[in-house]
Write a protein that holds these residues in place. Structure first.
Motif, mmCIF file in Angstrom:
data_model
loop_
_atom_site.group_PDB
_atom_site.id
_atom_site.type_symbol
_atom_site.label_atom_id
_atom_site.label_comp_id
_atom_site.label_asym_id
_atom_site.label_seq_id
_atom_site.Cartn_x
_atom_site.Cartn_y
_atom_site.Cartn_z
ATOM 1 N N LEU A 120 -0.208 -6.939 7.897
ATOM 2 C CA LEU A 120 -0.926 -5.699 8.151
ATOM 3 C C LEU A 120 -0.046 -4.480 7.861
ATOM 4 O O LEU A 120 -0.273 -3.397 8.389
ATOM 5 C CB LEU A 120 -1.405 -5.660 9.608
ATOM 6 N N ARG A 121 0.939 -4.649 6.999
ATOM 7 C CA ARG A 121 1.815 -3.538 6.636
ATOM 8 C C ARG A 121 1.161 -2.697 5.545
ATOM 9 O O ARG A 121 0.573 -3.250 4.603
ATOM 10 C CB ARG A 121 3.163 -4.064 6.157
ATOM 11 N N HIS A 406 -5.364 1.006 3.647
ATOM 12 C CA HIS A 406 -4.881 1.072 5.016
ATOM 13 C C HIS A 406 -5.812 1.930 5.856
ATOM 14 O O HIS A 406 -6.644 2.676 5.326
ATOM 15 C CB HIS A 406 -3.463 1.653 5.063
ATOM 16 N N THR A 421 4.992 -3.434 17.504
ATOM 17 C CA THR A 421 5.549 -3.905 16.231
ATOM 18 C C THR A 421 6.570 -5.006 16.455
ATOM 19 O O THR A 421 6.607 -5.995 15.710
ATOM 20 C CB THR A 421 6.183 -2.743 15.446
ATOM 21 N N LEU A 431 3.361 -5.352 11.501
ATOM 22 C CA LEU A 431 2.765 -4.111 12.010
ATOM 23 C C LEU A 431 3.701 -2.935 11.761
ATOM 24 O O LEU A 431 4.928 -3.099 11.718
ATOM 25 C CB LEU A 431 2.479 -4.224 13.508
ATOM 26 N N LEU A 447 -1.164 2.655 15.256
ATOM 27 C CA LEU A 447 -0.657 1.728 14.248
ATOM 28 C C LEU A 447 -1.286 2.072 12.909
ATOM 29 O O LEU A 447 -2.471 2.422 12.839
ATOM 30 C CB LEU A 447 -0.994 0.285 14.601
ATOM 31 N N LEU A 449 -2.490 0.259 9.852
ATOM 32 C CA LEU A 449 -2.819 -1.125 9.479
ATOM 33 C C LEU A 449 -3.146 -1.202 7.992
ATOM 34 O O LEU A 449 -4.126 -0.626 7.525
ATOM 35 C CB LEU A 449 -4.016 -1.629 10.291
ATOM 36 N N TYR A 451 -4.281 -3.450 4.691
ATOM 37 C CA TYR A 451 -5.031 -4.680 4.420
ATOM 38 C C TYR A 451 -4.949 -5.089 2.950
ATOM 39 O O TYR A 451 -5.615 -6.017 2.518
ATOM 40 C CB TYR A 451 -6.501 -4.530 4.840
ATOM 41 N N VAL A 463 -6.785 -9.900 13.719
ATOM 42 C CA VAL A 463 -7.256 -8.908 14.692
ATOM 43 C C VAL A 463 -7.292 -9.517 16.090
ATOM 44 O O VAL A 463 -6.973 -8.840 17.083
ATOM 45 C CB VAL A 463 -8.635 -8.369 14.280
ATOM 46 N N LEU A 466 -3.844 -9.326 17.349
ATOM 47 C CA LEU A 466 -3.514 -7.939 17.664
ATOM 48 C C LEU A 466 -4.156 -7.521 18.984
ATOM 49 O O LEU A 466 -3.525 -6.845 19.809
ATOM 50 C CB LEU A 466 -3.974 -7.024 16.524
#
Length: 475
Positions: A120-121, A406, A421, A431, A447, A449, A451, A463, A466
């Motif tokens: 998810l970076r 994102h 994170t 993260l 955050l 996120l 994708y 998710v 998370l």
């Protein structure tokens, strides 16, 4: 699986004739000094494996004893490292272990950080979908079709066919006002920013206005070239142009770095009114706007808005690359500069073959075919991610237009993004805290996120993990 290989220094040229004129030295001393010079100058890197003494002796035309003695002296001084059964290597420094290939067998020990399974970076495209075969075909075409005389010719601002192809692409895709003579081929946006801010510093600029928050790499490049970043807040309409004009008057800044198509990281498109305002500011103060067009190709609810450069080609420098749209591994990008700035010349431009491949990739339509497929994939991926967030994290605000790769997720009151994170890493979650991109303006804990590189099959599970992480942090 690719195996680890040592860094070999067998082909490093050692100059035994580079001693001080008039000095009389033994062969052993000359070999020792030649090795020492090669290490000091960085031609032999730390960890490099040196040839066996017999092989180096044959190469240099000296006896094996000469090389053995030179090696022994440098080992005694800690310059080289020798171990039984292993090659002699350039030392990594006091207290630093030599690199070793990973041992085969079981998985890493339990105290090692788990690998990122749920990526998810932000800022990473879909690496699984890199168009390898199309790029390989472009490279083959480039090698087969490059004229012989081009192989040794200088191309200080880029290979002409690549510049022509980029200009044509920017015209049809970004509705830019292009001129191939004003296009420079770069290694990417960071390289373009480096060249451009060096030129601005040469012209007397000492400050640059930057969005806050924003991508830190480009800010850092500007600062390393002598331009102090001045943060300008952003909101749901993009960069605050009233504050930008006020800070320009206070600091004397006559350059601004903006992301008008899709602000990073908040994801806003610069509103029409503010687009006009920032152009008026640039014209009134003879200022330069650097338009970072990092992911403008990805808009899902409508066609992407035209580049800001179209409104004021004499005041906007447009920079872009293949890093977010294809892969950062290709190391290719471009700058479209105003006529008022002579294109700076890079000391190490991209490979001619890569530039010729870029021309083929663009003119044959392979890039745009890739983009059409990527847009469809990202649109559906974003929709699934939002559905999962609404189901598992109800009530949390999500920021960002339907674009890019994102979004920003606001966290419950009292929850610290930095804690998530680090905790997420134990669950295989990659993260990033919003605070990483903030310089001055206080922001709600959130955050960012991404994708782009998130496996479609893992969206719901990512998710769910998370949500578990956030619930545990609130307890």
């Amino acid at each position: 699986m690719q195996k680890s290989r040592p860094i070999l220094a067998w082909e490093t040229l050692l100059d035994l004739d580079a001693d001080t004129p008039g000095a009389r030295s033994s062969l052993r001393d000359r070999v020792e000094r030649a090795l020492r010079r090669a290490i000091d100058e960085g031609r032999l890197e730390p960890g490099s494996a040196l040839p066996p003494s017999r092989a180096l002796a044959e190469t240099l035309g000296v006896s094996r004893w000469v090389v053995t003695e030179a090696y022994g002296q440098l080992v005694a001084e800690g310059v080289l490292d020798a171990r039984t059964g292993s090659a002699t290597r350039v030392s990594l420094g006091p207290g630093t272990a030599l690199p070793r290939p990973p041992a085969p067998g079981p998985s890493p020990s339990s105290d090692a950080a788990p690998p990122i399974r749920y990526d998810l970076r932000p800022g990473i495209p879909d690496l699984r979908a890199t168009p390898r075969s199309r790029w390989a075909a472009a490279l083959r075409n480039a090698l087969a079709s490059l004229p012989d005389h081009d192989l040794a010719a200088a191309h200080p601002r880029g290979y002409a066919p690549a510049r022509d192809a980029v200009a044509a692409y920017l015209s049809r895709s970004r509705r830019a006002d292009p001129d191939a003579a004003r296009v420079t081929i770069t290694h990417g946006a960071t390289d373009g920013m480096d060249l451009l801010t060096r030129e601005l510093h040469r012209r007397g600029h000492r400050t640059i206005l930057v969005e806050d928050p924003s991508w830190p790499r480009l800010r850092a490049v500007a600062e390393s070239n002598g331009l102090r970043p001045v943060p300008v807040p952003v909101d749901e309409d993009g960069v605050d142009t009233d504050v930008l004009a006020a800070l320009s008057a206070q600091t004397g800044a006559r350059a601004a770095l903006v992301t008008p198509a899709h602000q990073f990281p908040f994801g806003a498109a610069l509103s029409p009114g503010r687009r006009e305002q920032v152009i008026r500011w640039a014209r009134a103060h003879r200022a330069l706007i650097i338009e970072d067009d990092y992911d403008a190709e990805f808009r899902y609810d409508r066609r992407p808005i035209p580049a800001l450069q179209r409104l004021a080609p004499d005041h906007v420098a447009l920079i872009g690359s293949l890093s977010k749209s294809v892969s950062p591994a290709l190391g290719l990008g471009w700058m479209l500069l105003p006529t008022t700035i002579s294109p700076p010349i890079s000391a190490s431009p991209p490979s001619l073959v890569d530039q010729a491949a870029l021309a083929h990739f663009l003119t044959r339509g392979d890039f745009e075919r890739h983009l059409r497929t990527a847009r469809s994939r990202f649109r559906h991926r974003r929709a699934r991610l939002l559905d999962a967030i609404r189901r598992d994290l109800p009530g949390l605000d999500v920021t960002g237009i339907a674009a890019g790769m994102h979004l920003v997720l606001a966290l419950p009151t009292g929850t610290r993004a930095a804690a998530l994170t680090s905790g997420g890493a134990e669950l295989g979650l990659g993260l990033t805290a919003l605070q990483r991109y903030v310089t001055a303006t206080p922001r709600r804990e959130s955050l960012v996120l991404g994708y782009g590189n998130l496996d479609d099959a893992l969206i719901e599970e990512a998710v769910a993990r998370l949500a578990l992480l956030i619930r545990n942090a609130a307890e």
